[in-house]
Design an enzyme around this catalytic site. Structure first.
Site, PDB file in Angstrom:
ATOM      1  N   GLU A 264       2.015   1.131   5.303  1.00  0.00           N
ATOM      2  CA  GLU A 264       2.783  -0.116   5.223  1.00  0.00           C
ATOM      3  C   GLU A 264       3.573  -0.318   6.515  1.00  0.00           C
ATOM      4  OE1 GLU A 264       2.453  -2.223   2.867  1.00  0.00           O
ATOM      5  OE2 GLU A 264       1.525  -1.042   1.255  1.00  0.00           O
TER       6      GLU A 264
ATOM      7  N   CYS B 218       8.830   0.860  -4.297  1.00  0.00           N
ATOM      8  CA  CYS B 218       8.255   1.295  -3.019  1.00  0.00           C
ATOM      9  C   CYS B 218       8.812   0.456  -1.874  1.00  0.00           C
ATOM     10  CB  CYS B 218       6.728   1.154  -3.051  1.00  0.00           C
ATOM     11  SG  CYS B 218       5.935   2.340  -4.162  1.00  0.00           S
TER      12      CYS B 218
ATOM     13  N   HIS C 277       1.072   4.213   0.873  1.00  0.00           N
ATOM     14  CA  HIS C 277       0.630   4.043  -0.510  1.00  0.00           C
ATOM     15  C   HIS C 277      -0.634   4.870  -0.743  1.00  0.00           C
ATOM     16  CE1 HIS C 277       3.006   0.318  -1.755  1.00  0.00           C
ATOM     17  NE2 HIS C 277       3.064   1.156  -2.772  1.00  0.00           N
TER      18      HIS C 277
END
Length: 219
Positions: free
Chosen positions: A83, A147, A166
């Site tokens: 991410e 998250c 992730h």
């Protein structure tokens, strides 16, 4: 004495994830280790907004890490996903305590989005080229749940020296060993990049800058 401290976190079980593959993967990484110059500290993060608000500042302050990598599970993921950024707004989903922030955001008046100092596309390319048998991809949407919330707070506290990974649920398609191996490669690559950036910065400064506190230029 270790000269680099890295914190890697996973999450506790929630919802349909009775076993959270993120914490399993982090424990596997702990078993594998990084290299002897790196001190690795791992912890399991509650799936609770308020617990994250309490935990993260103490992690950054007490440990003064060089890098913090948070790992979370996504039921939609089929690859290990890096991410690039964390988001401030849009937190409507209830946590494990049936709570969600009244403001639906992480930080009142915080920027909408904070980017990691790490170039996730470059990390992804390097891992893909090394052919570790696990597919890695990049995303700019960490999902507006714990998250994303954790990542945003960590990026804010660490001036961008944070990353979020992730992972898919176990066996879909990767084993805990696969995930641990992928995390090891990813964290090592991120540390390498931070070192490279620092030496380039120091090189630049040594040529152009006579200030004392040179190390503060990145805040």
């Amino acid at each position: 004495m270790a000269n680099k401290k890295v914190i890697v976190t996973g999450f506790e079980p929630f919802g349909e994830h009775a076993v959270n593959s993120s914490w399993v993967a982090v424990q596997e990484l702990e078993r594998l280790g990084l290299d002897e110059a790196v001190e690795l500290y791992v912890c399991e993060v509650p799936v609770e907004y308020q617990a994250v608000q309490r935990l993260l500042p103490s992690l950054w302050k007490e440990h003064q890490p060089k890098l913090v990598v948070h790992v979370g599970v996504s039921g939609l993921a089929t690859t290990v996903t890096l991410e690039q950024c964390g988001h401030n707004k849009g937190y409507k989903r209830l946590d494990n305590c049936s709570f969600c922030p009244a403001s639906q955001c992480c930080m009142e008046n915080g920027p909408d989005c904070i980017n990691s100092v790490l170039d996730m596309d470059a990390v992804c390319k390097s891992i893909t080229d090394s052919d570790i048998g696990v597919t890695v991809s990049v995303s700019k949407d960490a999902g507006r749940y714990l998250c994303d919330y954790t990542y945003y707070m960590s990026l804010y506290l660490g001036h961008g020296r944070s990353a979020f990974v992730h992972v898919p649920p176990l066996g879909k398609p990767y084993s805990s060993q696969d995930l641990g191996r992928a995390l090891q490669a990813i964290v090592q690559e991120m540390l390498k990049m931070l070192e490279l950036d620092r030496s380039e910065d120091e090189h630049k400064h040594s040529k152009h800058c006579s200030h004392e506190n040179q190390h503060q230029h990145d805040h």
